[in-house]
Design an enzyme around this catalytic site. Structure first.
Site, PDB file in Angstrom:
ATOM      1  N   LYS A  22      60.589  48.493  38.070  1.00  0.00           N
ATOM      2  CA  LYS A  22      59.182  48.689  37.700  1.00  0.00           C
ATOM      3  C   LYS A  22      58.278  48.474  38.905  1.00  0.00           C
ATOM      4  CE  LYS A  22      56.713  45.227  35.679  1.00  0.00           C
ATOM      5  NZ  LYS A  22      55.428  45.005  36.376  1.00  0.00           N
ATOM      6  N   ASN A  23      58.500  47.373  39.627  1.00  0.00           N
ATOM      7  CA  ASN A  23      57.586  47.028  40.718  1.00  0.00           C
ATOM      8  C   ASN A  23      57.722  47.947  41.934  1.00  0.00           C
ATOM      9  OD1 ASN A  23      56.580  45.029  39.159  1.00  0.00           O
ATOM     10  ND2 ASN A  23      57.374  43.315  40.365  1.00  0.00           N
ATOM     11  N   CYS A  48      43.784  37.177  34.127  1.00  0.00           N
ATOM     12  CA  CYS A  48      45.206  37.461  34.073  1.00  0.00           C
ATOM     13  C   CYS A  48      45.908  36.199  33.622  1.00  0.00           C
ATOM     14  CB  CYS A  48      45.689  37.864  35.450  1.00  0.00           C
ATOM     15  SG  CYS A  48      47.451  38.029  35.521  1.00  0.00           S
ATOM     16  N   ARG A  86      44.498  35.374  40.382  1.00  0.00           N
ATOM     17  CA  ARG A  86      44.899  36.601  41.071  1.00  0.00           C
ATOM     18  C   ARG A  86      43.708  37.383  41.638  1.00  0.00           C
ATOM     19  NH1 ARG A  86      49.862  39.284  37.739  1.00  0.00           N
ATOM     20  NH2 ARG A  86      50.653  39.814  39.771  1.00  0.00           N
ATOM     21  N   ASP A 111      59.214  35.974  39.997  1.00  0.00           N
ATOM     22  CA  ASP A 111      59.484  36.740  38.774  1.00  0.00           C
ATOM     23  C   ASP A 111      60.807  36.358  38.104  1.00  0.00           C
ATOM     24  OD1 ASP A 111      57.097  38.049  38.996  1.00  0.00           O
ATOM     25  OD2 ASP A 111      57.923  39.976  39.604  1.00  0.00           O
ATOM     26  N   ARG A 161      56.819  46.067  28.562  1.00  0.00           N
ATOM     27  CA  ARG A 161      56.163  46.412  29.826  1.00  0.00           C
ATOM     28  C   ARG A 161      57.175  46.484  30.961  1.00  0.00           C
ATOM     29  NH1 ARG A 161      52.614  42.265  31.727  1.00  0.00           N
ATOM     30  NH2 ARG A 161      52.859  43.620  33.510  1.00  0.00           N
TER      31      ARG A 161
HETATM   32  C1  UD1 Z   1      53.624  41.587  42.735  1.00  0.00           C
HETATM   33  C2  UD1 Z   1      54.487  41.922  41.553  1.00  0.00           C
HETATM   34  C3  UD1 Z   1      54.666  40.699  40.663  1.00  0.00           C
HETATM   35  C4  UD1 Z   1      55.195  39.540  41.499  1.00  0.00           C
HETATM   36  C5  UD1 Z   1      54.331  39.308  42.728  1.00  0.00           C
HETATM   37  C6  UD1 Z   1      54.896  38.266  43.678  1.00  0.00           C
HETATM   38  C7  UD1 Z   1      54.093  44.245  41.059  1.00  0.00           C
HETATM   39  C8  UD1 Z   1      53.522  45.257  40.120  1.00  0.00           C
HETATM   40  N1  UD1 Z   1      53.872  42.975  40.754  1.00  0.00           N
HETATM   41  O1  UD1 Z   1      52.353  41.205  42.223  1.00  0.00           O
HETATM   42  O2  UD1 Z   1      55.594  41.030  39.637  1.00  0.00           O
HETATM   43  O3  UD1 Z   1      55.169  38.377  40.702  1.00  0.00           O
HETATM   44  O4  UD1 Z   1      54.201  40.525  43.478  1.00  0.00           O
HETATM   45  O5  UD1 Z   1      56.194  38.608  44.066  1.00  0.00           O
HETATM   46  O6  UD1 Z   1      54.739  44.573  42.021  1.00  0.00           O
HETATM   47  N2  UD1 Z   1      46.483  36.965  46.258  1.00  0.00           N
HETATM   48  C9  UD1 Z   1      45.246  36.597  46.736  1.00  0.00           C
HETATM   49  N3  UD1 Z   1      44.369  37.581  47.066  1.00  0.00           N
HETATM   50  C10 UD1 Z   1      44.658  38.904  46.952  1.00  0.00           C
HETATM   51  C11 UD1 Z   1      45.956  39.276  46.478  1.00  0.00           C
HETATM   52  C12 UD1 Z   1      46.838  38.272  46.133  1.00  0.00           C
HETATM   53  O7  UD1 Z   1      44.940  35.414  46.852  1.00  0.00           O
HETATM   54  O8  UD1 Z   1      43.821  39.732  47.285  1.00  0.00           O
HETATM   55  C13 UD1 Z   1      47.447  35.888  45.874  1.00  0.00           C
HETATM   56  C14 UD1 Z   1      47.850  35.941  44.411  1.00  0.00           C
HETATM   57  O9  UD1 Z   1      46.893  35.333  43.584  1.00  0.00           O
HETATM   58  C15 UD1 Z   1      49.162  35.176  44.459  1.00  0.00           C
HETATM   59  C16 UD1 Z   1      49.750  35.592  45.828  1.00  0.00           C
HETATM   60  O10 UD1 Z   1      48.659  36.097  46.578  1.00  0.00           O
HETATM   61  O11 UD1 Z   1      48.924  33.789  44.455  1.00  0.00           O
HETATM   62  C17 UD1 Z   1      50.829  36.638  45.783  1.00  0.00           C
HETATM   63  O12 UD1 Z   1      50.400  37.716  44.977  1.00  0.00           O
HETATM   64  P1  UD1 Z   1      50.856  39.214  45.250  1.00  0.00           P
HETATM   65  O13 UD1 Z   1      52.072  39.195  46.115  1.00  0.00           O
HETATM   66  O14 UD1 Z   1      49.678  39.997  45.689  1.00  0.00           O
HETATM   67  O15 UD1 Z   1      51.273  39.683  43.801  1.00  0.00           O
HETATM   68  P2  UD1 Z   1      51.101  41.119  43.168  1.00  0.00           P
HETATM   69  O16 UD1 Z   1      51.215  42.157  44.235  1.00  0.00           O
HETATM   70  O17 UD1 Z   1      49.901  41.121  42.286  1.00  0.00           O
END
Ligand code: UD1
Length: 429
Positions: free
Chosen positions: A22-23, A126, A131, A316, A408
């Protein structure tokens, strides 16, 4: 609302086909916005999140056709889907759509790079922490975008094309790495992304973008270099197998006992998790067709884990691992470092008889000799599946409510498990 009913106690034996990730599929689908040509993706899992993203992309003008399915598999399994964004008809992603799936915020990168503008709703609340999207905004600004946040929308403009730059992520983010990498493919000159996410899904996306004519090197390392090009073409690309689904079923077998081949799984995508599962006492071997997981007789040994960005133990799989540890022969410590508030499964596991205490971002799990079935529910995808795993090992009947979370991210969960001897069924209504 559908529920899943499980009668626990049976070991799992047989084969489980692992679906496309999915990711990986979500960012690859979004990459179709970067070209007016057709992007064909193989092994796209049949999941609620994928269907939702198809609708969201449709709103921007992306047409799609489903070309076929994997041989000898019934409808509902991974498919080949072609996406065509010949005409972008709308560069706005409204709240009603983005709030349903956070990853749809990622359209901001390709829309901005291709059309010079994008107006995308903030994803909103969320279940697993706040996030934020600050890294996306900072990073796109570094590429020369003008960005305003107005009335809950991020409004981004790049009238004279994005311009390559060096950007150091202050924190590792999978989503922000996907977005900046996609945006930089069409920027003027070279972009260097430092402290980039190294997740296999980033590598899968980079390979697809390169097949479309992008010039990306270093994906899978902390430094990704992207030489911008004027336009991208179509391509045909395969979604990697789902490492989270793989780890989830491996943990299910480690918990119930049994012998299962995870068909099509790739050990290199989740080595750290497999090492941890092996330390709990399961036997894990790579075979020609995938990964074989066995546990016969021996108890479950307690193991401590800390979630980390790839190649560390994935957040995850944290909930599922906690499920496994509830029946270990001792005490284990599970520390979540990626997301705040990602312990919603703790209370529900306790309903099955688990002994877990929380101290900040760490859960201490005291193994019990048996769990007892109960009605449970969870508020996110991975938490829900941890309850399924625990239910498979618990005595008696467990009902998992709010199955839409599972839909999902897990393709045909109950079919895959019941084929291996689990008593599990979906109750509609
Ligand atoms: C993706 C995955 C999710 C997985 C996560 C971490 C998908 C669709 N989802 O989520 O399943 O759990 O990676 O492996 O691929 N952050 C900030 N600012 C930002 C963006 C992120 O502070 O602008 C923080 C987030 O709150 C979190 C950390 O960075 O604490 C990591 O998040 P991120 O790697 O961005 O997760 P996703 O890409 O949303």
């Amino acid at each position: 609302m559908d529920r899943i009913r499980i009668v626990g106690g049976n070991p799992l034996t047989g084969n489980i086909p692992i679906s496309g990730a999915k990711n990986a599929a979500l960012p690859l689908m979004i990459a179709s916005l970067l070209t007016d040509d057709t992007l064909t993706l193989e092994n796209v899992p049949h999941l609620a999140d994928v269907e939702q993203l198809i609708r969201i992309l449709g709103n921007h003008g992306v047409d799609y056709t489903v070309n076929g399915r994997r041989e000898r598999q019934s409808e509902g399994y991974s498919r080949t889907i072609s996406f065509s964004a010949r005409n972008i008809v709308d560069t706005t992603a409204p709240y009603e759509l983005v709030s349903k799936m956070r990853a749809s915020f990622w359209v901001i990168g390709p829309l901005l790079a291709r059309t010079g503008e994008a107006k995308v709703s903030l994803p909103g609340g969320c279940a697993i922490g706040t996030r934020p999207v600050d890294l996306f905004i900072d990073g796109l600004q570094a590429l020369g975008a003008d960005i305003d946040v107005d009335n809950g929308y991020v409004v981004a403009k790049a009238k004279n094309r994005l311009t390559g730059n060096r950007y150091v992520f202050p924190k590792v983010s999978v989503g922000a790495t996907h977005v900046l990498m996609m945006a930089a493919t069409l920027a003027r000159s070279e972009t260097v992304l430092e402290n980039a996410a190294r997740e296999p899904e980033v590598v899968n996306l980079a390979e697809c973008l390169n097949a479309m004519g992008a010039r990306i090197t270093g994906a899978g390392t902390p430094t990704i270099t992207i030489e911008g090009v004027d336009s991208l073409s179509g391509a045909r690309h395969r979604v990697i197998p789902d490492r989270i689904e793989t780890g989830t079923y491996a943990m299910a077998v480690a918990m119930t006992g049994g012998d299962v081949i995870l068909e099509g799984a790739r050990a290199d995508l989740l080595q750290s998790a497999l090492d941890v599962i092996a330390r709990t006492g399961a036997e894990i071997t790579e075979t020609n067709s995938g990964i074989r997981v066995m546990r016969n007789g021996a108890g479950i040994a307690p193991v401590d884990v800390v979630t980390e960005p790839f190649p560390g133990f994935p957040t995850d799989l944290q909930a599922q691992f906690m499920g496994l540890m509830t029946m270990s022969k001792g005490k284990s410590k599970i520390t979540e470092t990626i997301f705040e508030n990602r312990f919603m499964h703790v209370q529900e596991l306790a309903r099955l008889g688990a002994h877990i205490t929380l101290s900040g971002q760490t859960a201490i799990v005291e193994g019990v000799s048996k769990l007892k079935g109960a009605p449970v529910m969870a508020t996110d995808l991975r938490a829900s599946v941890s309850l399924v795993i625990a239910g498979l090992a618990a005595e008696g009947e467990t009902t998992v409510n709010r199955v839409y979370h599972l839909d999902r991210g897990f393709e045909r969960l109950e079919e895959k498990l019941s084929r291996c001897g689990a008593v599990i069924e979906r109750i509609s209504g």
